[in-house]
Enzyme design. Structure first.
Site, PDB file in Angstrom:
ATOM      1  CB  VAL A  97       7.614 -32.359  34.607  1.00  0.00           C
ATOM      2  CG1 VAL A  97       7.345 -33.830  35.082  1.00  0.00           C
ATOM      3  CG2 VAL A  97       8.232 -31.741  35.695  1.00  0.00           C
ATOM      4  N   PRO A  98       8.671 -34.073  31.542  1.00  0.00           N
ATOM      5  CG  PRO A  98      10.549 -35.292  30.806  1.00  0.00           C
ATOM      6  CD  PRO A  98      10.156 -34.452  31.855  1.00  0.00           C
ATOM      7  CB  CYS A  99       3.948 -36.492  30.742  1.00  0.00           C
ATOM      8  SG  CYS A  99       3.268 -34.767  30.435  1.00  0.00           S
ATOM      9  CG  HIS A 100       6.777 -34.802  25.697  1.00  0.00           C
ATOM     10  ND1 HIS A 100       7.191 -33.658  26.808  1.00  0.00           N
ATOM     11  CD2 HIS A 100       8.081 -35.034  24.984  1.00  0.00           C
ATOM     12  CE1 HIS A 100       8.500 -33.512  26.501  1.00  0.00           C
ATOM     13  NE2 HIS A 100       9.175 -34.144  25.323  1.00  0.00           N
TER      14      HIS A 100
END
EC number: 2.1.1.63
Length: 204
Positions: free
Chosen positions: A172-175
């Site tokens: 889950v790409p919070c980056h």
């Protein structure tokens, strides 16, 4: 039969098993626990270009991805307290996840196709985390933009908190969420890991 009794019986019969035998016995324990409905959370660890990751899954899906800097023992203790104490090192349940993460780091995959269990998040944090996979590979959004997209333009700090507590980093790409000025902001895996993930995606 619980895990401790199972191991005691097997090791009592076999004496001091070697590494190959231990691996076989653990696989048998894993399969037995799964069949008996005693395996609520399976976990494994894997090496990646941004460090060793812990992966954990319930029967509903991937529930946790953790960086080593978070402390794997502490992560497992939290899972036991919040979800279930019936946790076992059981890599087979995480085979598909590990394979997709390897493909991601090899630039052979730009999206993940995995069932997710969002039991560790709720409310606005979960709303934000559900939005994150819609940020396309190689693209970024700001905390302010995400706040507007999820319907609360004034909740910029809350978006930052949702990203900082994302239980499924990488997948889950919070980056992909940055500060308004383009700087990285925080990241649960450390800023070096965040920069590495963004560089990986922009180089593809």
């Amino acid at each position: 039969m619980d895990e401790e009794s199972f191991e005691r019986e097997l090791f009592g019969r076999l004496g001091d098993p070697g590494a190959a035998e231990l691996k076989r016995l653990h696989a048998r324990l894993e399969a037995s626990a799964d069949r008996a409905g005693l395996l609520d959370i399976a976990y494994t660890t894997m090496d990646t270009p941004v460090g060793r990751l812990l992966l954990a899954a319930t029967d509903r899906g991937l529930v946790r991805v953790a960086y080593e800097r978070e402390g794997f023992e502490a992560v497992l203790e939290t899972l036991a307290a919040r979800l279930s104490p019936r946790i076992l090192d059981a890599p087979r349940r995480l085979d598909a996840t590990a394979r997709q993460i390897d493909e991601y780091f090899a630039r052979a995959r730009t999206t993940f196709d995995l069932p997710l269990d969002l039991a560790l998040s709720s409310g606005f944090r979960q709303t934000v985390q559900r939005h994150l996979p819609s940020i396309e590979y190689g693209r970024t959004q700001t905390y302010k933009e995400v706040a507007g997209i999820v319907g609360n333009p004034n909740a910029v700090r809350a978006v930052g908190s949702a990203c900082a507590t994302n239980p499924l980093p990488v997948v889950v790409p919070c980056h992909r969420v940055l500060r308004t000025d383009g700087s990285l902001g925080g990241y649960i895996g450390g800023l070096d890991a965040k920069a590495a993930l963004l560089a990986l995606e922009h180089a593809a």
